[in-house]
Design an enzyme around this catalytic site. Structure first.
Site, PDB file in Angstrom:
ATOM      1  N   HIS A 165      20.564 -44.326 -21.104  1.00  0.00           N
ATOM      2  CA  HIS A 165      19.181 -44.139 -20.650  1.00  0.00           C
ATOM      3  C   HIS A 165      18.166 -44.768 -21.602  1.00  0.00           C
ATOM      4  O   HIS A 165      16.964 -44.597 -21.417  1.00  0.00           O
ATOM      5  CB  HIS A 165      18.872 -42.646 -20.491  1.00  0.00           C
ATOM      6  CG  HIS A 165      19.661 -42.016 -19.393  1.00  0.00           C
ATOM      7  ND1 HIS A 165      19.227 -41.979 -18.087  1.00  0.00           N
ATOM      8  CD2 HIS A 165      20.890 -41.440 -19.396  1.00  0.00           C
ATOM      9  CE1 HIS A 165      20.135 -41.380 -17.336  1.00  0.00           C
ATOM     10  NE2 HIS A 165      21.156 -41.044 -18.110  1.00  0.00           N
ATOM     11  N   LYS A 193      21.370 -48.517 -14.748  1.00  0.00           N
ATOM     12  CA  LYS A 193      20.038 -47.904 -14.823  1.00  0.00           C
ATOM     13  C   LYS A 193      18.984 -48.993 -15.019  1.00  0.00           C
ATOM     14  O   LYS A 193      18.556 -49.598 -14.046  1.00  0.00           O
ATOM     15  CB  LYS A 193      20.034 -46.826 -15.897  1.00  0.00           C
ATOM     16  CG  LYS A 193      21.117 -45.770 -15.572  1.00  0.00           C
ATOM     17  CD  LYS A 193      21.143 -44.618 -16.480  1.00  0.00           C
ATOM     18  CE  LYS A 193      22.389 -43.779 -16.302  1.00  0.00           C
ATOM     19  NZ  LYS A 193      22.630 -43.274 -14.953  1.00  0.00           N
ATOM     20  N   SER A 244      19.680 -37.274 -20.653  1.00  0.00           N
ATOM     21  CA  SER A 244      19.267 -37.513 -19.268  1.00  0.00           C
ATOM     22  C   SER A 244      18.582 -36.341 -18.594  1.00  0.00           C
ATOM     23  O   SER A 244      17.932 -36.512 -17.574  1.00  0.00           O
ATOM     24  CB  SER A 244      20.484 -37.913 -18.454  1.00  0.00           C
ATOM     25  OG  SER A 244      21.464 -36.896 -18.515  1.00  0.00           O
TER      26      SER A 244
HETATM   27  N1  PMP Z   1      26.398 -41.995 -19.778  1.00  0.00           N
HETATM   28  C1  PMP Z   1      25.286 -41.324 -19.488  1.00  0.00           C
HETATM   29  C2  PMP Z   1      24.519 -40.673 -20.594  1.00  0.00           C
HETATM   30  C3  PMP Z   1      24.848 -41.210 -18.163  1.00  0.00           C
HETATM   31  O1  PMP Z   1      23.749 -40.519 -17.881  1.00  0.00           O
HETATM   32  C4  PMP Z   1      25.599 -41.840 -17.143  1.00  0.00           C
HETATM   33  C5  PMP Z   1      25.201 -41.824 -15.684  1.00  0.00           C
HETATM   34  N2  PMP Z   1      24.232 -41.089 -15.266  1.00  0.00           N
HETATM   35  C6  PMP Z   1      26.757 -42.522 -17.487  1.00  0.00           C
HETATM   36  C7  PMP Z   1      27.127 -42.597 -18.811  1.00  0.00           C
HETATM   37  C8  PMP Z   1      27.623 -43.160 -16.437  1.00  0.00           C
HETATM   38  O2  PMP Z   1      27.082 -44.328 -15.946  1.00  0.00           O
HETATM   39  P1  PMP Z   1      27.398 -44.883 -14.506  1.00  0.00           P
HETATM   40  O3  PMP Z   1      26.666 -44.034 -13.520  1.00  0.00           O
HETATM   41  O4  PMP Z   1      26.906 -46.264 -14.556  1.00  0.00           O
HETATM   42  O5  PMP Z   1      28.867 -44.802 -14.278  1.00  0.00           O
END
Ligand code: PMP
Length: 409
Positions: A213, A244, A185
């Site tokens: 992602h 996302k 990310s």
């Molecule tokens: N895994 C990854 C790689 C993420 O980037 C994120 C959130 N940015 C999550 C899990 C968690 O997801 P959520 O925001 O839907 O709780």
């Protein structure tokens, strides 16, 4: 010395930021206008830091499905599935995500964060080992800690380092869980999954991929990096989020291992929290259908990503990875990154400011996430806003090897 004294360093850091007149970690969106536009500080602003990759948050099918579910099933479930029972719609969502992946078993969690907590902590406990990529998201770190397994980090995307550590484990490698992400990310780079699968097979380990992602983005059907790499059969579990590309909230895990189904009974983040509310479940089912039936959205996302990537490179920026929906412009100092972030916002462009300790290698980043819903005109406006900023690229070839605390987003 009170419990609250530990917040002093945070207060000092926040005061420093406030001196610049704005707190980038306390932004309020006054009014959201569309997947790519909002009013922020009284100004119409192009959003290019939202992870709304396919621009589905305002899709009429998703809105209608959510409204109907609200009317028919109410605002919430008021409890956990284990205690209060599942709604039929929870089961249907699980069926939809299982079918999408062609996997027999799927479990839905209330958030993506909880999906990682729930699956990782249930899979790897005391006596087991976890080998996790050093640049993993915070939810992976927390999920690994929750289970009580021994945690070993390998160097980001370094398969030789992963193999070295597996070899050292000897027989324990067979009770080892390797955890990687599809697209990372911060910099938008991808795990070298084909090589990781080879190593996992050689040492008899178990592999889980977080496709948060990459779901809806990579692979012919949008199933993520495992599909794109052609290794879905060799990945033991996939976790992901609905928050996302699917424009909703919630998370999931899927697997072909029959025991996966039992994770429900062993997973505190599944058992001890309220289940996803009906409108969210219904909207998610609608957007899963949309990504299955509208591959052109993915195509548009890649067209937009290519356009923005080339524009930023031409303007002299150093970007973190190859073309993709996540781009990170590397900025030499925290002060410059903050000033640039602020100037962009004043020019009606919202990007993410990412600074240590939430970034890999102590980098200061202006991170952009592209959407299929961005128009050509918006992409051009983003490029010219970046081009007009006074900027230099980082001079360090080997930035401080600071291990991130955990990746933020
Ligand atoms: N895994 C990854 C790689 C993420 O980037 C994120 C959130 N940015 C999550 C899990 C968690 O997801 P959520 O925001 O839907 O709780």
């Amino acid at each position: 010395m009170s419990l609250f004294d530990k917040f002093l360093p945070i207060q000092e850091a926040r005061n420093e930021l406030l001196k610049s007149g704005v707190n980038p970690f306390h932004i309020t969106v006054d009014k959201i206008l569309s997947p790519t536009e909002a009013i922020i500080n009284g100004r119409t602003t192009i959003l290019v830091g939202t992870n709304n990759y396919l621009g589905l948050t305002f899709h009429p099918d998703a809105i209608l499905a959510g409204q109907q579910a609200l009317a028919l099933e109410g605002t919430g479930t008021t409890g956990s599935r284990m205690a209060n029972g599942s709604f039929a719609s929870h089961r249907e969502l699980e069926k939809a995500i299982a079918e999408f992946y062609g996997a027999p078993y799927a479990i839905v969690f209330s958030t993506g964060y909880q999906a990682n907590l729930g699956v990782l902590s249930a899979l790897a406990g005391a006596g087991d080992t976890i080998l996790m990529d050093g640049d993993s998201h915070a939810s992976i770190y927390d999920g690994c800690r929750l289970g009580g397994a021994e945690i070993i980090r390998f160097k980001h995307n370094d398969v030789a380092d992963l193999e070295k550590r597996l070899r050292r484990l000897g027989d324990r490698s067979q009770r080892t869980l390797i955890v990687v992400e599809g697209i990372y990310s911060m910099l938008g780079d991808r795990a070298p999954l084909a090589e990781i699968v080879e190593v996992k097979k050689k040492y008899g380990a178990t592999l889980i991929v977080d496709e948060a992602h990459s779901l809806g983005i990579l692979g012919q059907h949008g199933r993520g990096l495992a599909e794109e790499t052609g290794v879905e059969q060799d990945v033991d579990c996939i976790v992901g989020t609905f928050s996302k590309s699917l424009g909703s909230t919630g998370g999931f895990g899927i697997s072909s291992h029959p025991e996966f189904e039992l994770i429900r009974y062993a997973s505190r983040p599944y058992i001890f929290t309220a289940s996803p509310c009906p409108s969210v479940v219904a909207s998610t089912r609608a957007t899963i259908r949309i990504i299955q039936t509208h591959p052109e959205l993915r195509q548009q996302l890649w067209t937009n990503s290519q356009h923005l990537y080339e524009g930023l490179i031409k303007s002299g920026y150093t970007l973190g990875a190859e073309v993709g929906p996540i781009m990170a412009a590397m900025i030499p100092t925290r002060e410059l990154a903050l000033a640039m972030w602020q100037q962009l916002l004043e020019n009606g462009i919202y990007v993410n400011l990412m600074i240590p300790p939430a970034t890999p290698n102590g980098e200061c980043l202006l991170r952009l996430s592209v959407s299929a819903a961005h128009t050509k005109k918006q992409i051009e406006k983003i490029i010219s806003a970046f081009a007009e900023l006074p900027h230099t690229t980082p001079t360090h070839s080997n930035p401080a090897q600071v291990q991130p605390d955990a990746i933020l987003n």
